[in-house]
Design an enzyme around this catalytic site. Structure first.
Site, PDB file in Angstrom:
ATOM      1  N   LYS A  63      -4.877  -9.384  11.270  1.00 16.10           N
ATOM      2  CA  LYS A  63      -5.573  -8.977  10.296  1.00 16.10           C
ATOM      3  C   LYS A  63      -6.661 -10.656  10.385  1.00 16.10           C
ATOM      4  O   LYS A  63      -6.893 -10.427   9.100  1.00 16.10           O
ATOM      5  CB  LYS A  63      -4.426  -8.992   8.553  1.00 16.10           C
ATOM      6  N   GLN A 107       4.153  -9.973   4.315  1.00 18.18           N
ATOM      7  CA  GLN A 107       3.892  -8.453   5.862  1.00 18.18           C
ATOM      8  C   GLN A 107       5.038  -8.493   5.910  1.00 18.18           C
ATOM      9  O   GLN A 107       6.288  -8.979   5.519  1.00 18.18           O
ATOM     10  CB  GLN A 107       3.791  -9.823   6.878  1.00 18.18           C
ATOM     11  N   ASP A 130      -2.381  -4.314  -0.765  1.00 17.57           N
ATOM     12  CA  ASP A 130      -1.616  -2.912  -0.095  1.00 17.57           C
ATOM     13  C   ASP A 130      -1.468  -1.716  -0.988  1.00 17.57           C
ATOM     14  O   ASP A 130      -1.165  -1.034  -0.613  1.00 17.57           O
ATOM     15  CB  ASP A 130      -0.124  -4.310   0.438  1.00 17.57           C
TER      16      ASP A 130
END
Ligand code: NAP
Length: 297
Positions: A63, A107, A130
């Site tokens: 990422k 994460q 997200d």
């Protein structure tokens, strides 16, 4: 690689019946990079990495590289595996308040003493790139502008790039997780497909998949979709979200690719299908958040 070259690869693969997620993702990223440069956008993504999970470190690294490649400012806060809930929440609150930060990515998985759902819901819905907050999910459901969960949003982009017609199409989604299956149903239905949702208790799955124009498999069940489960007239378009390790340790999907690929109109491979699109949509959501902050969107 130049945008025109990437576009040619995507088109050539589509002509062969393959929806090439790697290059469709590259094509989208090249366009985002151009937009960032031309308009002088300054989106900023912060990732929180708690603990020492090896796979998470690899994903976070991907990422970071993806952000750097297109000019999204990014920063990873690494927190020890012993981080308390109080410490994690304090960090999230600080990032929520920081006007410079457009996206916060927590994460997962978190170390087992931390509650993932509580931590995810602590992130401001305005920075939930997200698309996992219940407010984001709720807004998606009632048709308000929001951040769409990255993986299903990526599947829709793949289908659109392949010129798949949604209106009037019958679609089936196999898997009902909040991360993939449920938002996928909503996104397909928003595009005017008629959608059936299947799961582990569904009877006669093959009957449903055989009469579906679009099949999205998101179960984590290796080889669930076999050649006899697709339209016999080769009209199906298959999106394989699954990421499973087979007995040889190879990454495979939920679709038995080798036998299914010659019996369908279009299919995503694994790897190189849906996977690269998830990060692409994270980048896209971060840019969207920045634009919303400045009322540019
Ligand atoms: P999940 O939360 O475990 O949900 C799996 C779903 O599949 C459940 O709804 C389950 O039904 C259903 N299911 C399981 N076995 C089935 C079967 N034999 N027949 C029909 N339905 C079945 O998984 P997830 O998070 O949605 O992920 C699904 C897969 O996608 C995994 O392989 C994951 O690694 C992959 N994934 C890939 C990406 C990517 O970027 N490519 C992103 C996210 C996930 P019940 O509800 O009845 O149990």
């Amino acid at each position: 690689m130049e945008l025109a070259e990437i576009t040619k690869i995507v088109d050539d693969k589509l002509a062969q019946g393959i929806i090439d997620g790697t290059n469709i993702g590259n094509e989208m990223r090249a366009k985002m990079k151009l937009e960032i440069e031309e308009k002088g956008l300054k989106p900023y993504l912060v990732t929180l990495l708690v603990g020492e999970d090896e796979a998470s470190k690899v994903y976070v690294n991907f990422k970071e590289k993806a952000c750097n490649a297109i000019g999204i400012k990014n920063n990873v806060f690494r927190m020890s595996k012993d981080t308390t809930e109080e410490e994690l929440f304090a960090k999230i609150d600080e990032l929520n308040k920081n006007p410079e930060v457009d996206g916060i990515l927590l994460q997962l998985p978190l170390p087992s003493h931390l509650k993932e759902q509580d931590a995810t819901m602590r992130i401001s819905p305005d920075k939930d790139v997200d698309g996992l907050h219940y407010i984001s999910a709720g807004k998606l459901w009632v048709g308000m502008p929001t951040f769409k969960s990255c993986t299903p949003a990526g599947c829709i982009e793949l289908l659109k790039r392949a010129d798949v017609v949604f209106k009037g199409a019958s679609a089936v989604v196999i898997g009902r997780s909040n991360l993939v299956g449920r938002p996928m149903v909503r996104l397909l239905e928003t595009e005017h497909a008629t959608v059936t949702l299947c799961h582990s208790r569904t009877k006669n799955l093959g009957e449903i998949t055989r009469r579906s124009d679009i099949i999205v498999a998101a179960t984590g069940w290796e080889g669930l979709i076999t050649a006899d489960m697709v339209d016999p007239e080769m009209k199906s378009v298959v999106i394989d979200v699954g990421m499973n390790r087979n007995a040889e340790g190879k990454l495979v999907g939920d679709v038995d690719y080798e036998t299914v690929k010659d019996r369908v109109r279009l299919i995503t491979p694994v790897p190189g299908g849906v996977g690269p699109m998830t990060i692409t949509m994270l980048l896209s959501n971060t840019i969207l958040s920045y634009k919303r902050k400045l009322n540019l969107e």
